[in-house]
Design an enzyme around this catalytic site. Sequence first.
Site, PDB file in Angstrom:
ATOM      1  N   LYS A 276      32.858  67.902 126.643  1.00  0.00           N
ATOM      2  CA  LYS A 276      33.604  68.979 125.964  1.00  0.00           C
ATOM      3  C   LYS A 276      33.695  68.693 124.465  1.00  0.00           C
ATOM      4  CE  LYS A 276      38.259  68.833 125.969  1.00  0.00           C
ATOM      5  NZ  LYS A 276      38.914  68.934 124.660  1.00  0.00           N
ATOM      6  N   ASN A 277      34.005  67.459 124.114  1.00  0.00           N
ATOM      7  CA  ASN A 277      34.287  67.152 122.701  1.00  0.00           C
ATOM      8  C   ASN A 277      33.027  66.968 121.872  1.00  0.00           C
ATOM      9  OD1 ASN A 277      36.919  67.433 123.326  1.00  0.00           O
ATOM     10  ND2 ASN A 277      37.429  65.256 123.304  1.00  0.00           N
TER      11      ASN A 277
ATOM     12  N   CYS B 105      50.230  70.393 118.876  1.00  0.00           N
ATOM     13  CA  CYS B 105      50.100  70.531 120.337  1.00  0.00           C
ATOM     14  C   CYS B 105      51.032  69.485 120.936  1.00  0.00           C
ATOM     15  CB  CYS B 105      48.642  70.316 120.737  1.00  0.00           C
ATOM     16  SG  CYS B 105      48.156  68.632 120.602  1.00  0.00           S
TER      17      CYS B 105
ATOM     18  N   ARG C 207      49.221  66.863 114.641  1.00  0.00           N
ATOM     19  CA  ARG C 207      47.782  67.080 114.407  1.00  0.00           C
ATOM     20  C   ARG C 207      47.504  67.613 112.996  1.00  0.00           C
ATOM     21  NH1 ARG C 207      45.601  67.493 119.681  1.00  0.00           N
ATOM     22  NH2 ARG C 207      43.592  66.937 118.761  1.00  0.00           N
TER      23      ARG C 207
ATOM     24  N   ASP D 173      42.222  59.325 125.039  1.00  0.00           N
ATOM     25  CA  ASP D 173      42.062  60.382 126.038  1.00  0.00           C
ATOM     26  C   ASP D 173      42.012  59.867 127.467  1.00  0.00           C
ATOM     27  OD1 ASP D 173      39.904  62.531 124.007  1.00  0.00           O
ATOM     28  OD2 ASP D 173      42.052  62.119 123.973  1.00  0.00           O
TER      29      ASP D 173
ATOM     30  N   ARG E 135      41.266  73.078 130.887  1.00  0.00           N
ATOM     31  CA  ARG E 135      40.668  73.107 129.540  1.00  0.00           C
ATOM     32  C   ARG E 135      39.578  72.036 129.424  1.00  0.00           C
ATOM     33  NH1 ARG E 135      44.647  72.317 124.831  1.00  0.00           N
ATOM     34  NH2 ARG E 135      42.613  72.284 123.819  1.00  0.00           N
TER      35      ARG E 135
HETATM   36  C1  EPZ Z   1      39.529  64.649 118.785  1.00  0.00           C
HETATM   37  O1  EPZ Z   1      40.672  65.318 118.273  1.00  0.00           O
HETATM   38  C2  EPZ Z   1      39.449  65.041 120.253  1.00  0.00           C
HETATM   39  N1  EPZ Z   1      39.284  66.489 120.372  1.00  0.00           N
HETATM   40  C3  EPZ Z   1      40.720  64.601 120.988  1.00  0.00           C
HETATM   41  O2  EPZ Z   1      40.543  64.890 122.370  1.00  0.00           O
HETATM   42  C4  EPZ Z   1      40.870  63.088 120.829  1.00  0.00           C
HETATM   43  O3  EPZ Z   1      42.084  62.677 121.439  1.00  0.00           O
HETATM   44  C5  EPZ Z   1      40.885  62.720 119.340  1.00  0.00           C
HETATM   45  O4  EPZ Z   1      39.690  63.222 118.706  1.00  0.00           O
HETATM   46  C6  EPZ Z   1      40.952  61.213 119.127  1.00  0.00           C
HETATM   47  O5  EPZ Z   1      39.875  60.614 119.749  1.00  0.00           O
HETATM   48  C7  EPZ Z   1      38.069  67.022 120.147  1.00  0.00           C
HETATM   49  O6  EPZ Z   1      37.114  66.333 119.825  1.00  0.00           O
HETATM   50  C8  EPZ Z   1      37.963  68.504 120.303  1.00  0.00           C
HETATM   51  P1  EPZ Z   1      41.581  63.029 115.122  1.00  0.00           P
HETATM   52  P2  EPZ Z   1      40.928  65.324 116.661  1.00  0.00           P
HETATM   53  O7  EPZ Z   1      41.380  63.919 113.962  1.00  0.00           O
HETATM   54  O8  EPZ Z   1      39.633  65.450 115.947  1.00  0.00           O
HETATM   55  C9  EPZ Z   1      45.315  61.876 112.541  1.00  0.00           C
HETATM   56  C10 EPZ Z   1      41.102  65.758 124.457  1.00  0.00           C
HETATM   57  O9  EPZ Z   1      41.943  65.345 125.262  1.00  0.00           O
HETATM   58  N2  EPZ Z   1      44.767  62.821 111.558  1.00  0.00           N
HETATM   59  O10 EPZ Z   1      40.703  61.822 115.286  1.00  0.00           O
HETATM   60  O11 EPZ Z   1      41.986  66.303 116.359  1.00  0.00           O
HETATM   61  C11 EPZ Z   1      46.010  62.602 113.689  1.00  0.00           C
HETATM   62  O12 EPZ Z   1      47.359  62.837 113.377  1.00  0.00           O
HETATM   63  C12 EPZ Z   1      41.435  65.837 122.986  1.00  0.00           C
HETATM   64  O13 EPZ Z   1      39.923  66.081 124.762  1.00  0.00           O
HETATM   65  C13 EPZ Z   1      45.327  62.882 110.286  1.00  0.00           C
HETATM   66  O14 EPZ Z   1      46.257  62.156 109.968  1.00  0.00           O
HETATM   67  O15 EPZ Z   1      41.509  63.850 116.475  1.00  0.00           O
HETATM   68  C14 EPZ Z   1      45.900  61.663 114.847  1.00  0.00           C
HETATM   69  O16 EPZ Z   1      46.999  60.769 114.803  1.00  0.00           O
HETATM   70  C15 EPZ Z   1      42.901  65.532 122.727  1.00  0.00           C
HETATM   71  N3  EPZ Z   1      44.820  63.780 109.390  1.00  0.00           N
HETATM   72  C16 EPZ Z   1      44.623  60.892 114.556  1.00  0.00           C
HETATM   73  O17 EPZ Z   1      44.260  61.177 113.201  1.00  0.00           O
HETATM   74  C17 EPZ Z   1      43.769  64.610 109.698  1.00  0.00           C
HETATM   75  O18 EPZ Z   1      43.334  65.398 108.820  1.00  0.00           O
HETATM   76  C18 EPZ Z   1      43.475  61.292 115.463  1.00  0.00           C
HETATM   77  O19 EPZ Z   1      43.131  62.595 115.149  1.00  0.00           O
HETATM   78  C19 EPZ Z   1      43.220  64.544 110.993  1.00  0.00           C
HETATM   79  C20 EPZ Z   1      43.730  63.633 111.905  1.00  0.00           C
END
Ligand code: EPZ
Length: 417
Positions: free
Chosen positions: A22-23, A116, A121, A304, A396
């Site tokens: 999915k991701n 969420c 996020r 995850d 989802r």
């Molecule tokens: C991706 O989300 C995945 N989703 C998530 O999977 C996964 O948990 C996550 O990466 C971490 O591996 C998809 O790929 C669609 P991040 P993403 O940006 O990109 C902080 C699932 O269950 N952050 O790496 O949103 C944020 O607060 C989902 O399939 C900032 O501070 O994750 C978080 O603490 C859930 N500023 C951390 O980084 C930003 O601009 C991880 O977020 C962006 C993120």
Amino acid sequence: MSKFIVETSEPLKGKIRTDGAKNAVLPIIAASLMAEGKCIIEDVPDLSDVHTMCELIRILGAEVRFENNRLEICADNIINRELPYEPVKKIRASFLLAAPLLTRFSKVRIQMPGGCPIGIRPIDLHLKGFARMGAEIRQEFGMIELTADKLGGNEIYLDFPSVGATENIIMAAALAEGVTVISNAATEPEITDMSEFLNKMGAQIEGAGTETVRIRGVDRLYAAKHRVIPDRIEAGTFLAAAAITGGDVRIENVIPEHLRAVISKLKEMNFGIEEDDDSVRIYKNDDIKSVDIKTMPYPAFPTDLQPQFMSLMTTMNGTCIINETIFENRFQHVGELSRMGANIKLEGKSAIIKGGNRLTGAEVKATDLRAGAGLIIAALCAEGKSEIGDIYHIERGYCRIEEKLKALGAKIEKLDI
Ligand code: EPZ
């Protein structure tokens, strides 16, 4: 609303094939908007998140066909329009449309993705990347307005290796003028997969999957065909389900390297593991040991799979500690597991799981897709019957999970009420 009815199950036995990731599919759908012509994407899982992403690009005017796990996308005639908040708020990955749209239109207005259940996020790192490439950014009325006649390559340091920010910046840089170097980039396999798709389209991306990604912008990108990598999180979920029931299951369509941290933890617990090129088998041993887990960016243990492994830990003798370092609110499943008799205490970013309690079935609710998967796993070994509500969260990220588990001997039924 539907629910899952799960009863104590015998040890799971047999073979199961994971779907495409999915991701990886979600950023690849976004990237397909940058190509001239029709992209073909194969092994696409039939998930609600994928359908939502397709709905969003259809609203933009893309031609989309999705059948038999095969996606055809032609974005030649997309228009620059604001997406309605209704579908946008369903998936955070909608913000991955920002970069592709900004490379095609000089001014883009896109809804700020909401938070969420697992965290607020933020998108500050995405915006930092766009700003470093010359985009003007305005945030008002719940919208982000990005303006740039032509993005320019630059050096971009990510304060945190954000998966989404890395993906958005790579897409923006692919059609920017000059070279972009991202340092402290996220290294998840899904980023590598998206980058391989972009390179098939004519992009010049080097180092995807490492902390330093170098992208030389090109003038145009062309349609390509791509098969999505296997879903390592779905595979890890099935490993935990097999483990908690003391089963013997082979999971096919797996890249074991993508699960190295997870497989290592299962071996530390003393589960039997057999690997070959595209599958992993797990079987029960005696003397299963409790372990600690710390979630961190890839290649460390993935956040995850944290809820699923917490369920497994509730059934082990001894005490396990989970340290959740990625999301600030990813312990909502603890309350639900406690209703099933689990003994879990929260201390800041850590959960202390005292194993050995007998879990008993209860009425519980999925709070997010991975927490919901964790509740199914706990219910497989809980005494009696569990009813899991709000399973739209689970659907989802998991395609027909009840059918796949039933094929392994699980007692699970979906009830449409
Ligand atoms: C991706 O989300 C995945 N989703 C998530 O999977 C996964 O948990 C996550 O990466 C971490 O591996 C998809 O790929 C669609 P991040 P993403 O940006 O990109 C902080 C699932 O269950 N952050 O790496 O949103 C944020 O607060 C989902 O399939 C900032 O501070 O994750 C978080 O603490 C859930 N500023 C951390 O980084 C930003 O601009 C991880 O977020 C962006 C993120």
